[in-house]
Design a protein around this motif. Structure first.
Motif, mmCIF file in Angstrom:
data_model
loop_
_atom_site.group_PDB
_atom_site.id
_atom_site.type_symbol
_atom_site.label_atom_id
_atom_site.label_comp_id
_atom_site.label_asym_id
_atom_site.label_seq_id
_atom_site.Cartn_x
_atom_site.Cartn_y
_atom_site.Cartn_z
ATOM 1 N N VAL A 1 -38.442 39.468 13.670
ATOM 2 C CA VAL A 1 -37.373 39.463 12.672
ATOM 3 C C VAL A 1 -37.866 38.815 11.395
ATOM 4 O O VAL A 1 -37.613 37.651 11.128
ATOM 5 C CB VAL A 1 -36.131 38.714 13.205
ATOM 6 N N PRO A 2 -38.604 39.548 10.587
ATOM 7 C CA PRO A 2 -39.177 38.967 9.381
ATOM 8 C C PRO A 2 -38.115 38.665 8.335
ATOM 9 O O PRO A 2 -37.056 39.270 8.304
ATOM 10 C CB PRO A 2 -40.125 40.072 8.889
ATOM 11 N N GLY A 3 -38.427 37.699 7.491
ATOM 12 C CA GLY A 3 -37.619 37.476 6.301
ATOM 13 C C GLY A 3 -36.379 36.658 6.544
ATOM 14 O O GLY A 3 -36.180 36.044 7.571
ATOM 15 N N VAL A 4 -35.500 36.732 5.560
ATOM 16 C CA VAL A 4 -34.364 35.828 5.498
ATOM 17 C C VAL A 4 -33.320 36.114 6.566
ATOM 18 O O VAL A 4 -32.507 35.260 6.880
ATOM 19 C CB VAL A 4 -33.724 35.909 4.096
ATOM 20 N N ALA A 5 -33.314 37.302 7.131
ATOM 21 C CA ALA A 5 -32.271 37.643 8.102
ATOM 22 C C ALA A 5 -32.508 37.012 9.464
ATOM 23 O O ALA A 5 -31.638 37.024 10.314
ATOM 24 C CB ALA A 5 -32.181 39.163 8.257
ATOM 25 N N GLY A 6 -33.709 36.458 9.694
ATOM 26 C CA GLY A 6 -34.055 35.979 11.019
ATOM 27 C C GLY A 6 -33.101 34.971 11.595
ATOM 28 O O GLY A 6 -32.683 35.078 12.742
ATOM 29 N N ASP A 7 -32.752 33.950 10.824
ATOM 30 C CA ASP A 7 -31.886 32.903 11.341
ATOM 31 C C ASP A 7 -30.531 33.453 11.744
ATOM 32 O O ASP A 7 -29.994 33.108 12.798
ATOM 33 C CB ASP A 7 -31.708 31.794 10.295
ATOM 34 N N GLU A 8 -29.939 34.306 10.896
ATOM 35 C CA GLU A 8 -28.636 34.888 11.225
ATOM 36 C C GLU A 8 -28.719 35.739 12.491
ATOM 37 O O GLU A 8 -27.808 35.726 13.322
ATOM 38 C CB GLU A 8 -28.103 35.741 10.072
ATOM 39 N N LEU A 9 -29.818 36.461 12.647
ATOM 40 C CA LEU A 9 -29.956 37.320 13.814
ATOM 41 C C LEU A 9 -30.069 36.487 15.083
ATOM 42 O O LEU A 9 -29.455 36.809 16.115
ATOM 43 C CB LEU A 9 -31.171 38.229 13.652
ATOM 44 N N GLN A 10 -30.836 35.414 15.015
ATOM 45 C CA GLN A 10 -30.937 34.520 16.171
ATOM 46 C C GLN A 10 -29.565 33.965 16.533
ATOM 47 O O GLN A 10 -29.165 33.959 17.697
ATOM 48 C CB GLN A 10 -31.883 33.348 15.832
ATOM 49 N N ARG A 11 -28.844 33.499 15.547
ATOM 50 C CA ARG A 11 -27.539 32.885 15.801
ATOM 51 C C ARG A 11 -26.527 33.926 16.285
ATOM 52 O O ARG A 11 -25.699 33.644 17.161
ATOM 53 C CB ARG A 11 -27.045 32.187 14.531
ATOM 54 N N ALA A 12 -26.586 35.128 15.711
ATOM 55 C CA ALA A 12 -25.671 36.187 16.145
ATOM 56 C C ALA A 12 -25.863 36.485 17.619
ATOM 57 O O ALA A 12 -24.898 36.614 18.389
ATOM 58 C CB ALA A 12 -25.893 37.452 15.316
ATOM 59 N N ARG A 13 -27.109 36.578 18.041
ATOM 60 C CA ARG A 13 -27.374 36.870 19.438
ATOM 61 C C ARG A 13 -26.977 35.704 20.337
ATOM 62 O O ARG A 13 -26.548 35.913 21.475
ATOM 63 C CB ARG A 13 -28.848 37.214 19.604
ATOM 64 N N SER B 1 -31.576 47.980 6.461
ATOM 65 C CA SER B 1 -32.467 48.729 7.344
ATOM 66 C C SER B 1 -32.813 47.977 8.624
ATOM 67 O O SER B 1 -33.607 48.467 9.430
ATOM 68 C CB SER B 1 -33.768 49.063 6.591
ATOM 69 N N ASN B 2 -32.228 46.798 8.824
ATOM 70 C CA ASN B 2 -32.559 45.987 9.994
ATOM 71 C C ASN B 2 -31.944 46.629 11.248
ATOM 72 O O ASN B 2 -30.740 46.545 11.483
ATOM 73 C CB ASN B 2 -32.026 44.558 9.807
ATOM 74 N N VAL B 3 -32.784 47.260 12.041
ATOM 75 C CA VAL B 3 -32.303 47.991 13.215
ATOM 76 C C VAL B 3 -31.760 47.042 14.279
ATOM 77 O O VAL B 3 -30.739 47.330 14.922
ATOM 78 C CB VAL B 3 -33.435 48.870 13.793
ATOM 79 N N ASP B 4 -32.423 45.908 14.465
ATOM 80 C CA ASP B 4 -31.932 44.943 15.456
ATOM 81 C C ASP B 4 -30.526 44.474 15.103
ATOM 82 O O ASP B 4 -29.664 44.342 15.971
ATOM 83 C CB ASP B 4 -32.868 43.734 15.517
ATOM 84 N N GLY B 5 -30.297 44.235 13.820
ATOM 85 C CA GLY B 5 -28.971 43.816 13.388
ATOM 86 C C GLY B 5 -27.939 44.901 13.590
ATOM 87 O O GLY B 5 -26.803 44.636 14.008
ATOM 88 N N ALA B 6 -28.314 46.141 13.286
ATOM 89 C CA ALA B 6 -27.388 47.260 13.441
ATOM 90 C C ALA B 6 -26.998 47.470 14.904
ATOM 91 O O ALA B 6 -25.831 47.684 15.227
ATOM 92 C CB ALA B 6 -28.005 48.537 12.873
ATOM 93 N N LEU B 7 -27.969 47.383 15.803
ATOM 94 C CA LEU B 7 -27.676 47.599 17.216
ATOM 95 C C LEU B 7 -26.914 46.425 17.813
ATOM 96 O O LEU B 7 -26.041 46.607 18.667
ATOM 97 C CB LEU B 7 -28.969 47.851 17.987
ATOM 98 N N GLY B 8 -27.215 45.210 17.355
ATOM 99 C CA GLY B 8 -26.426 44.062 17.797
ATOM 100 C C GLY B 8 -24.982 44.188 17.363
ATOM 101 O O GLY B 8 -24.052 43.911 18.131
ATOM 102 N N LEU B 9 -24.788 44.635 16.117
ATOM 103 C CA LEU B 9 -23.432 44.829 15.608
ATOM 104 C C LEU B 9 -22.725 45.942 16.382
ATOM 105 O O LEU B 9 -21.527 45.840 16.696
ATOM 106 C CB LEU B 9 -23.475 45.161 14.122
ATOM 107 N N SER B 10 -23.448 46.997 16.709
ATOM 108 C CA SER B 10 -22.853 48.091 17.474
ATOM 109 C C SER B 10 -22.286 47.572 18.792
ATOM 110 O O SER B 10 -21.138 47.847 19.149
ATOM 111 C CB SER B 10 -23.906 49.174 17.743
ATOM 112 N N ARG B 11 -23.065 46.797 19.518
ATOM 113 C CA ARG B 11 -22.604 46.272 20.810
ATOM 114 C C ARG B 11 -21.419 45.334 20.633
ATOM 115 O O ARG B 11 -20.458 45.359 21.403
ATOM 116 C CB ARG B 11 -23.740 45.550 21.518
ATOM 117 N N ALA B 12 -21.500 44.461 19.628
ATOM 118 C CA ALA B 12 -20.423 43.487 19.416
ATOM 119 C C ALA B 12 -19.126 44.180 19.014
ATOM 120 O O ALA B 12 -18.034 43.751 19.403
ATOM 121 C CB ALA B 12 -20.846 42.473 18.366
#
Length: 537
Positions: free
Chosen positions: A159-171, A198-209
């Protein structure tokens, strides 16, 4: 809360975000509530945590008692190899609560985050929870009780870049699996996508949530459509993305599109069998819905090695056994889950329902009374209403159906029960409209046994016995296999004098007998799975 949440406790290494516990490089089987209990103790150092503090940290908003905490500590100690008489990790403090035996030490080294890979054995877990169809859910009739295997959230791939922390916390929040935390996860996933669409991990996490928001937590009826769109877009970018197929299957499943969901779950598993074991368990659940009971049990057995990461697998296996006629084996699993997990809404309806299906009505009533003091699933209220009808207490039944409707206001099943058992005469115009709505949903693709069961009850409420029996036959055609429900539930009493009802029950018996014979002849059947079971004739 510190950014790096990795700790050393004596000879244990605990990673809070990954939800892993290791000793000498080997991972211990600590998950679910046991891990949350350990995490609560770790994050408070070596101070004593009272029962109230532990309940708030681990079980809230569920209401549980001290006995539940004590039992969970016992299970955690067993997983850690700890001895309560000579504790090494967790000690009890008489009259107060529990504390760690030593001060946990935080590890400063940031863990490497590995890219998702089929060969990885890092014990990552995934974030989907069981789902619920939208238009109608006759969960009680077929066992479609949302006992879908709950996957804990996947840890992030790179999870490169600034979105990493939010993605970790979201999960992390999605992993906890409660309504408020799921909403926090959604907000964080939205932040990730706002910064990087374009963050696919974020999109799929959001889809499930989003799917969980509607189907598990009764929010946002349009969430499933967006969940489907997010997953479909990821597949359009990479047709080999197994996560995306799994998320799309979840969105379809939420909408009651069983065949479409099954295709996606199976595709996800084929693409990445090592990582998508939960997709196989999800497919197993839908095999059961479609009446493929031997296939369902086989798939569940094949993923049973991942039991600690599939939260409802034991209940799902129990339902397979129950439908196959191995009632004793099923009953043991249901009762154990009911005793061990009082905060689990699915266990709280499964055990009383099992007693009800056996005709043990007094025991079922006692179990319902206890379960109603715990976090409740709407089908627990439906069961309460059915028991009330059998006692002739129509007012209590109406109140119970009203409670179910309040929990699932956008589904037609509780609304149908309210109308069919209203104090006023049945509104024939309403019944006609409802029959039309359910028939349209079936035509549009929601070809599930539950849809036809609801249609049968609507036709029966309108006085159309032949049409009701036609709908019941159609339910059997698409997978309905619960003959005990037809025999016990008061909903079908208006058909008891019809020879076609007896024929339908016999037909189910013959179909189940074929499935049971396939199971008993199978070379994949574990020797101990049915060792205490006796098939119901």
């Amino acid at each position: 809360m510190p950014d790096d949440r990795r700790y050393c406790l004596d000879d244990l290494r605990i990673d809070i975000d990954r939800q892993t516990v290791e000793r000498d490089g080997s991972r211990l089987d600590v998950g679910g509530l046991s891990f949350r209990l350990l995490a609560a103790l770790i994050e408070r150092g070596d101070r004593v945590l009272s029962f109230d503090e532990l309940i708030e940290a681990v079980w809230a908003p569920a209401i549980v008692g001290e006995e539940t905490v004590t039992q969970r500590v016992k299970l955690l100690r067993q997983a850690l190899g700890d001895d309560g008489r000579r504790p090494r990790y967790i000690r009890s403090v008489r009259g107060q609560g529990y504390q760690l035996c030593t001060q946990p030490r935080q590890l400063e080294e940031q863990p490497d985050v590995a890219p998702e890979d089929a060969s990885s054995d890092n014990g990552r877990t995934r974030g989907r929870i069981v789902v619920l169809g939208v238009v109608v859910l006759l969960i009680v009739a077929t066992g479609w009780w949302q006992f879908r295997p709950a996957e804990l959230s996947e840890l992030p791939s790179t999870v490169p870049g600034v979105a990493g922390d939010e993605l970790q916390r979201a999960r992390y929040y999605a992993r906890i699996g409660q309504d408020a935390n799921n909403e926090r996860a959604i907000s964080l996933y939205e932040t990730v996508l706002a910064k990087d669409p374009s963050n696919v991990d974020g999109a799929l996490g959001l889809s499930r949530a989003l799917s969980a928001r509607m189907c598990l937590y009764n929010r946002g009826t349009g969430s499933a459509a967006r969940a489907e769109a997010l997953a479909s877009n990821a597949i359009a970018q990479d047709a080999g993305n197994s996560q995306a197929h799994d998320a799309l299957g979840y969105a379809y499943d939420c909408r009651g599109l069983i065949d479409s969901a099954l295709v996606e779950y199976e595709r996800a598993y084929v693409l990445d069998p090592a990582a998508r074991f939960a997709s196989k368990a999800s497919a197993a659940y839908l095999y059961s819905v479609k009446g493929r009971l031997a296939d369902a049990l086989k798939a569940n057995v094949e993923v049973s090695g991942k039991r600690s990461e599939l939260r409802f697998l034991d209940i799902q296996i129990a339902r397979n056994l129950e439908l196959l006629g191995f009632v004793s084996a099923a009953e043991q699993r249901f009762e154990r889950s009911f005793g061990l997990y009082p905060d689990n809404v699915y266990s709280n309806v499964a055990w009383p329902r099992s007693l009800f299906l056996q005709g043990r009505l007094a025991e079922a009533e006692a179990a319902v009374a206890l379960a109603l003091k715990r976090p409740a699933h709407p089908e627990l209220h439906v069961l309460d209403g059915e028991l009330a009808l059998l006692r002739g207490d129509r007012q209590r039944a109406r109140e119970a159906f009203a409670r179910a409707h309040a929990m699932r206001p956008y589904t037609s099943w509780p609304d149908t029960l309210l109308h069919l058992h209203a104090e006023a005469p049945i509104d024939s115009a309403w019944i006609a409209n409802q029959i039309g709505a359910v028939s349209k949903a079936i035509k549009d693709g929601e070809v599930a046994p539950e849809m036809y069961i609801e249609l049968a009850l609507l036709e029966l409420g309108g006085g159309h016995h032949a049409a009701a029996l036609d709908a019941l036959d159609a339910a059997i055609d698409v997978g309905f296999r619960d003959r005990a429900y037809l025999q016990v539930s008061p909903f079908f009493q208006g058909l008891t004098s019809e020879p076609r009802l007896a024929a339908a029950i016999d037909r189910i018996g013959q179909l189940v007998a074929g499935e049971r014979a396939a199971v008993l002849a199978a070379d994949w059947l574990p020797a101990d799975l049915l060792s205490t079971a006796k098939a119901t004739p």
